[in-house]
Design a protein around this motif. Structure first.
Motif, mmCIF file in Angstrom:
data_model
loop_
_atom_site.group_PDB
_atom_site.id
_atom_site.type_symbol
_atom_site.label_atom_id
_atom_site.label_comp_id
_atom_site.label_asym_id
_atom_site.label_seq_id
_atom_site.Cartn_x
_atom_site.Cartn_y
_atom_site.Cartn_z
ATOM 1 N N LEU A 107 -28.242 -30.789 26.688
ATOM 2 C CA LEU A 107 -28.662 -29.438 26.321
ATOM 3 C C LEU A 107 -27.844 -28.380 27.067
ATOM 4 C CD1 LEU A 107 -32.546 -29.762 26.151
ATOM 5 C CD2 LEU A 107 -31.000 -29.237 24.267
ATOM 6 N N GLU A 108 -27.614 -28.616 28.348
ATOM 7 C CA GLU A 108 -26.818 -27.660 29.125
ATOM 8 C C GLU A 108 -25.396 -27.571 28.582
ATOM 9 O OE1 GLU A 108 -27.355 -29.182 33.081
ATOM 10 O OE2 GLU A 108 -29.134 -27.937 33.431
ATOM 11 N N ASP A 109 -24.828 -28.739 28.209
ATOM 12 C CA ASP A 109 -23.487 -28.747 27.620
ATOM 13 C C ASP A 109 -23.475 -27.975 26.299
ATOM 14 O OD1 ASP A 109 -22.621 -30.241 29.763
ATOM 15 O OD2 ASP A 109 -22.528 -32.146 28.651
ATOM 16 N N SER A 110 -24.487 -28.226 25.467
ATOM 17 C CA SER A 110 -24.594 -27.518 24.183
ATOM 18 C C SER A 110 -24.739 -26.015 24.407
ATOM 19 C CB SER A 110 -25.793 -28.026 23.377
ATOM 20 O OG SER A 110 -25.608 -29.354 23.002
ATOM 21 N N LEU A 111 -25.534 -25.675 25.377
ATOM 22 C CA LEU A 111 -25.751 -24.265 25.700
ATOM 23 C C LEU A 111 -24.435 -23.608 26.129
ATOM 24 C CD1 LEU A 111 -27.682 -21.900 26.062
ATOM 25 C CD2 LEU A 111 -28.225 -22.782 28.335
ATOM 26 N N GLU A 112 -23.687 -24.294 26.976
ATOM 27 C CA GLU A 112 -22.397 -23.753 27.426
ATOM 28 C C GLU A 112 -21.443 -23.573 26.255
ATOM 29 O OE1 GLU A 112 -19.750 -22.024 29.855
ATOM 30 O OE2 GLU A 112 -21.814 -22.545 30.356
ATOM 31 N N VAL A 113 -21.379 -24.567 25.363
ATOM 32 C CA VAL A 113 -20.510 -24.480 24.183
ATOM 33 C C VAL A 113 -20.921 -23.290 23.318
ATOM 34 C CG1 VAL A 113 -19.940 -25.608 21.987
ATOM 35 C CG2 VAL A 113 -19.848 -26.911 24.115
ATOM 36 N N GLU A 114 -22.215 -23.133 23.091
ATOM 37 C CA GLU A 114 -22.697 -22.032 22.262
ATOM 38 C C GLU A 114 -22.429 -20.680 22.912
ATOM 39 O OE1 GLU A 114 -23.556 -22.137 19.107
ATOM 40 O OE2 GLU A 114 -23.170 -24.286 19.235
ATOM 41 N N ARG A 115 -22.561 -20.617 24.218
ATOM 42 C CA ARG A 115 -22.255 -19.356 24.912
ATOM 43 C C ARG A 115 -20.775 -19.009 24.748
ATOM 44 N NH1 ARG A 115 -25.911 -20.443 30.252
ATOM 45 N NH2 ARG A 115 -27.806 -19.441 29.491
ATOM 46 N N LYS A 116 -19.910 -20.019 24.856
ATOM 47 C CA LYS A 116 -18.474 -19.777 24.670
ATOM 48 C C LYS A 116 -18.182 -19.330 23.234
ATOM 49 C CE LYS A 116 -16.766 -22.758 28.332
ATOM 50 N NZ LYS A 116 -16.117 -24.014 28.695
ATOM 51 N N LYS A 117 -18.834 -19.975 22.269
ATOM 52 C CA LYS A 117 -18.643 -19.578 20.869
ATOM 53 C C LYS A 117 -19.117 -18.145 20.659
ATOM 54 C CE LYS A 117 -18.914 -24.154 18.698
ATOM 55 N NZ LYS A 117 -19.714 -25.024 17.821
ATOM 56 N N LYS A 118 -20.237 -17.814 21.289
ATOM 57 C CA LYS A 118 -20.773 -16.452 21.189
ATOM 58 C C LYS A 118 -19.775 -15.461 21.788
ATOM 59 C CE LYS A 118 -24.394 -13.876 23.338
ATOM 60 N NZ LYS A 118 -25.571 -13.919 24.178
ATOM 61 N N ASP A 119 -19.206 -15.803 22.937
ATOM 62 C CA ASP A 119 -18.193 -14.936 23.558
ATOM 63 C C ASP A 119 -16.972 -14.792 22.644
ATOM 64 O OD1 ASP A 119 -19.818 -14.607 25.745
ATOM 65 O OD2 ASP A 119 -18.733 -16.040 27.022
ATOM 66 N N ASP A 120 -16.565 -15.907 22.014
ATOM 67 C CA ASP A 120 -15.429 -15.853 21.085
ATOM 68 C C ASP A 120 -15.717 -14.915 19.916
ATOM 69 O OD1 ASP A 120 -14.040 -17.635 22.659
ATOM 70 O OD2 ASP A 120 -14.389 -19.378 21.366
ATOM 71 N N VAL A 121 -16.936 -14.972 19.401
ATOM 72 C CA VAL A 121 -17.310 -14.086 18.296
ATOM 73 C C VAL A 121 -17.273 -12.634 18.765
ATOM 74 C CG1 VAL A 121 -19.173 -13.421 16.712
ATOM 75 C CG2 VAL A 121 -18.637 -15.834 17.049
ATOM 76 N N HIS A 122 -17.739 -12.392 20.002
ATOM 77 C CA HIS A 122 -17.663 -11.027 20.557
ATOM 78 C C HIS A 122 -16.209 -10.544 20.591
ATOM 79 C CE1 HIS A 122 -21.533 -9.533 21.835
ATOM 80 N NE2 HIS A 122 -21.869 -10.712 22.324
ATOM 81 N N ILE A 123 -15.304 -11.411 21.023
ATOM 82 C CA ILE A 123 -13.885 -11.050 21.101
ATOM 83 C C ILE A 123 -13.335 -10.762 19.705
ATOM 84 C CG2 ILE A 123 -11.584 -11.958 21.636
ATOM 85 C CD1 ILE A 123 -12.980 -13.474 24.011
ATOM 86 N N GLN A 124 -13.669 -11.631 18.736
ATOM 87 C CA GLN A 124 -13.212 -11.426 17.357
ATOM 88 C C GLN A 124 -13.776 -10.122 16.791
ATOM 89 O OE1 GLN A 124 -14.058 -14.834 14.870
ATOM 90 N NE2 GLN A 124 -13.354 -16.255 16.431
ATOM 91 N N LEU A 125 -15.022 -9.866 17.110
ATOM 92 C CA LEU A 125 -15.682 -8.648 16.634
ATOM 93 C C LEU A 125 -14.986 -7.408 17.201
ATOM 94 C CD1 LEU A 125 -18.065 -7.567 15.017
ATOM 95 C CD2 LEU A 125 -19.495 -7.863 17.025
ATOM 96 N N GLU A 126 -14.669 -7.430 18.473
ATOM 97 C CA GLU A 126 -13.972 -6.296 19.091
ATOM 98 C C GLU A 126 -12.593 -6.112 18.465
ATOM 99 O OE1 GLU A 126 -13.574 -2.947 21.169
ATOM 100 O OE2 GLU A 126 -15.400 -4.148 21.035
ATOM 101 N N ALA A 127 -11.890 -7.218 18.227
ATOM 102 C CA ALA A 127 -10.565 -7.135 17.596
ATOM 103 C C ALA A 127 -10.674 -6.540 16.192
ATOM 104 C CB ALA A 127 -9.915 -8.515 17.547
ATOM 105 N N ALA A 128 -11.686 -6.975 15.442
ATOM 106 C CA ALA A 128 -11.877 -6.448 14.084
ATOM 107 C C ALA A 128 -12.214 -4.957 14.125
ATOM 108 C CB ALA A 128 -12.974 -7.227 13.359
ATOM 109 N N ARG A 129 -13.039 -4.561 15.086
ATOM 110 C CA ARG A 129 -13.369 -3.135 15.224
ATOM 111 C C ARG A 129 -12.124 -2.317 15.569
ATOM 112 N NH1 ARG A 129 -18.853 -4.277 18.542
ATOM 113 N NH2 ARG A 129 -20.262 -4.417 16.762
ATOM 114 N N ASN A 130 -11.304 -2.855 16.458
ATOM 115 C CA ASN A 130 -10.051 -2.166 16.802
ATOM 116 C C ASN A 130 -9.145 -2.059 15.581
ATOM 117 O OD1 ASN A 130 -10.813 -1.808 19.455
ATOM 118 N ND2 ASN A 130 -9.757 -3.636 20.186
ATOM 119 N N GLN A 131 -9.107 -3.123 14.775
ATOM 120 C CA GLN A 131 -8.275 -3.105 13.571
ATOM 121 C C GLN A 131 -8.769 -2.045 12.595
ATOM 122 O OE1 GLN A 131 -7.968 -6.893 11.618
ATOM 123 N NE2 GLN A 131 -6.231 -6.267 10.379
#
Length: 140
Positions: free
Chosen positions: A82-106
């Motif tokens: 569960l902790e591993d899954s949680l870490e993976v999901e947190r990283k995916k969430k962070d990646d989506v945040h980064i993509q979202l910021e890039a899209a907003r900048n675009q």
């Protein structure tokens, strides 16, 4: 009269392209926001599950030592998973945040380009209108 000035036509085409790109970026932002909401829900669910496991472990009654060892080992494996899954999901969430910021900048960049191109187009249209008026006056 229809304007056949290549600059004018190029600017009109560029405005249409920028509008389409801007629209596509805004759709991407909507999709990323949906993904982000999904990730946040999953992260919260995993965090809740880990909390419940911790509570259950605290309230466990004593079993035979072998049962207790097996139970603890299984619990530790599940918790680690569960902790591993949680870490993976947190990283995916962070990646989506980064993509979202890039899209907003675009979108910001495209909006600026669109405004500049529309302004150029307006100047081109005004110049064309003035040229047509001068030609019309010369003909008279």
């Amino acid at each position: 009269p229809v304007c056949t000035d290549p600059t004018h036509i190029t600017l009109q085409t560029r405005v249409r392209e920028l509008e389409l790109n801007n629209s596509a970026c805004k759709e991407r932002i909507s999709e990323l926001n949906r993904q982000l909401a999904d990730r946040e829900t999953l992260v919260k669910a995993l965090e809740l599950q880990l909390k419940e496991m911790a509570k259950a472990r605290q309230s466990d009654h004593l079993h035979s030592s072998q049962e207790l060892e097996e139970s603890t080992l299984n619990q530790m494996k599940i918790r680690k998973s569960l902790e591993d899954s949680l870490e993976v999901e947190r990283k995916k969430k962070d990646d989506v945040h980064i993509q979202l910021e890039a899209a907003r900048n675009q979108v910001s960049t495209l909006t600026l380009q669109l405004e500049q191109t529309r302004s150029q187009l307006q100047v081109s249209q005004q110049s064309h209108s003035e040229a047509v008026m001068r030609e019309t006056q010369l003909i008279k």
